[in-house]
Motif scaffolding. Sequence first.
Motif, PDB file in Angstrom:
ATOM      1  N   ILE A  77       0.874  -1.168   0.000  1.00  0.00           N
ATOM      2  CA  ILE A  77       0.000   0.000   0.000  1.00  0.00           C
ATOM      3  C   ILE A  77       0.915   1.223   0.000  1.00  0.00           C
ATOM      4  O   ILE A  77       1.599   1.500   0.982  1.00  0.00           O
ATOM      5  CB  ILE A  77      -0.942   0.029   1.218  1.00  0.00           C
ATOM      6  N   HIS A  78       0.939   1.914  -1.127  1.00  0.00           N
ATOM      7  CA  HIS A  78       1.695   3.159  -1.237  1.00  0.00           C
ATOM      8  C   HIS A  78       0.740   4.307  -0.938  1.00  0.00           C
ATOM      9  O   HIS A  78      -0.383   4.324  -1.447  1.00  0.00           O
ATOM     10  CB  HIS A  78       2.242   3.337  -2.660  1.00  0.00           C
ATOM     11  N   LEU A  93      -3.618   6.961  -2.693  1.00  0.00           N
ATOM     12  CA  LEU A  93      -3.393   5.618  -2.177  1.00  0.00           C
ATOM     13  C   LEU A  93      -3.426   4.648  -3.343  1.00  0.00           C
ATOM     14  O   LEU A  93      -4.290   4.763  -4.226  1.00  0.00           O
ATOM     15  CB  LEU A  93      -4.491   5.260  -1.170  1.00  0.00           C
ATOM     16  N   LYS A  94      -2.485   3.711  -3.338  1.00  0.00           N
ATOM     17  CA  LYS A  94      -2.474   2.652  -4.342  1.00  0.00           C
ATOM     18  C   LYS A  94      -2.118   1.352  -3.627  1.00  0.00           C
ATOM     19  O   LYS A  94      -1.065   1.248  -3.006  1.00  0.00           O
ATOM     20  CB  LYS A  94      -1.465   2.943  -5.448  1.00  0.00           C
ATOM     21  N   ASP A 101      -5.801  -8.349  -6.599  1.00  0.00           N
ATOM     22  CA  ASP A 101      -6.652  -7.265  -6.113  1.00  0.00           C
ATOM     23  C   ASP A 101      -5.879  -5.953  -6.165  1.00  0.00           C
ATOM     24  O   ASP A 101      -4.667  -5.922  -5.940  1.00  0.00           O
ATOM     25  CB  ASP A 101      -7.096  -7.533  -4.673  1.00  0.00           C
ATOM     26  N   SER A 102      -6.587  -4.856  -6.454  1.00  0.00           N
ATOM     27  CA  SER A 102      -5.933  -3.552  -6.476  1.00  0.00           C
ATOM     28  C   SER A 102      -6.959  -2.466  -6.175  1.00  0.00           C
ATOM     29  O   SER A 102      -8.155  -2.622  -6.440  1.00  0.00           O
ATOM     30  CB  SER A 102      -5.279  -3.283  -7.836  1.00  0.00           C
ATOM     31  N   PHE A 123      -9.822  -3.417  -8.643  1.00  0.00           N
ATOM     32  CA  PHE A 123     -10.149  -4.749  -9.128  1.00  0.00           C
ATOM     33  C   PHE A 123     -10.114  -5.646  -7.901  1.00  0.00           C
ATOM     34  O   PHE A 123      -9.039  -5.936  -7.367  1.00  0.00           O
ATOM     35  CB  PHE A 123      -9.120  -5.188 -10.184  1.00  0.00           C
ATOM     36  N   LEU A 124     -11.296  -6.004  -7.386  1.00  0.00           N
ATOM     37  CA  LEU A 124     -11.406  -6.782  -6.154  1.00  0.00           C
ATOM     38  C   LEU A 124     -12.127  -8.090  -6.429  1.00  0.00           C
ATOM     39  O   LEU A 124     -13.220  -8.105  -6.994  1.00  0.00           O
ATOM     40  CB  LEU A 124     -12.156  -5.992  -5.085  1.00  0.00           C
TER      41      LEU A 124
END
Length: 194
Positions: A77-78, A93-94, A101-102, A123-124
Amino acid sequence: NYRINSLSGNIEFQWQQNFNSSELSAHIDLDDGLLYKKDFDALQSDIEIREDNGLYSIKSSGLLTGWSYDPYTWDSIHYYIDYSDNNLSYYKLKATSVTGDSLKLHAERDKIGDIIITDFQGFLKQTKINTPKPFYINNNNNNLAFPVVNVNFGEGELELSGKYSSKDHYEITGYISNLDLNKLYSIIGKSFRI
């Protein structure tokens, strides 16, 4: 309350104090902690806090790895925060997981506390989620109101609006079209009877 505890690691910091201002800068390198009572592997972060005549500005960026927040384990998690008491604030947040997942979020906050979400997509559990256009959240003494939020959820569409004061006091109305409840339940990790 960010609920971060059970930490080990290093923090290097510098603090400068002048007549009307102060500045704290730190490099944080932590291992094996808890965030919202869920394990994470590491947190690396840089933070700079400035206070000038009672007004604060905060800049921080970092990387959180191995955070197990059910039903997901986020590999990375950036985040980036640029907060100001007297100007616009920015949040990014990324997040990504090894299972594909993203999530990506970009938000801006004005000095009275209103928020605009300019980018939200992800994309979960093999389902694409996004907001096709920016949406606003009005903040009045921590009472949140969102006029209209359009969300694409796989093949489905949601249009939501409402007010939120607490987990026990809220009002949400909406229109839902072609929503696959099995995908929704998979994403949130719970199922409900309808």
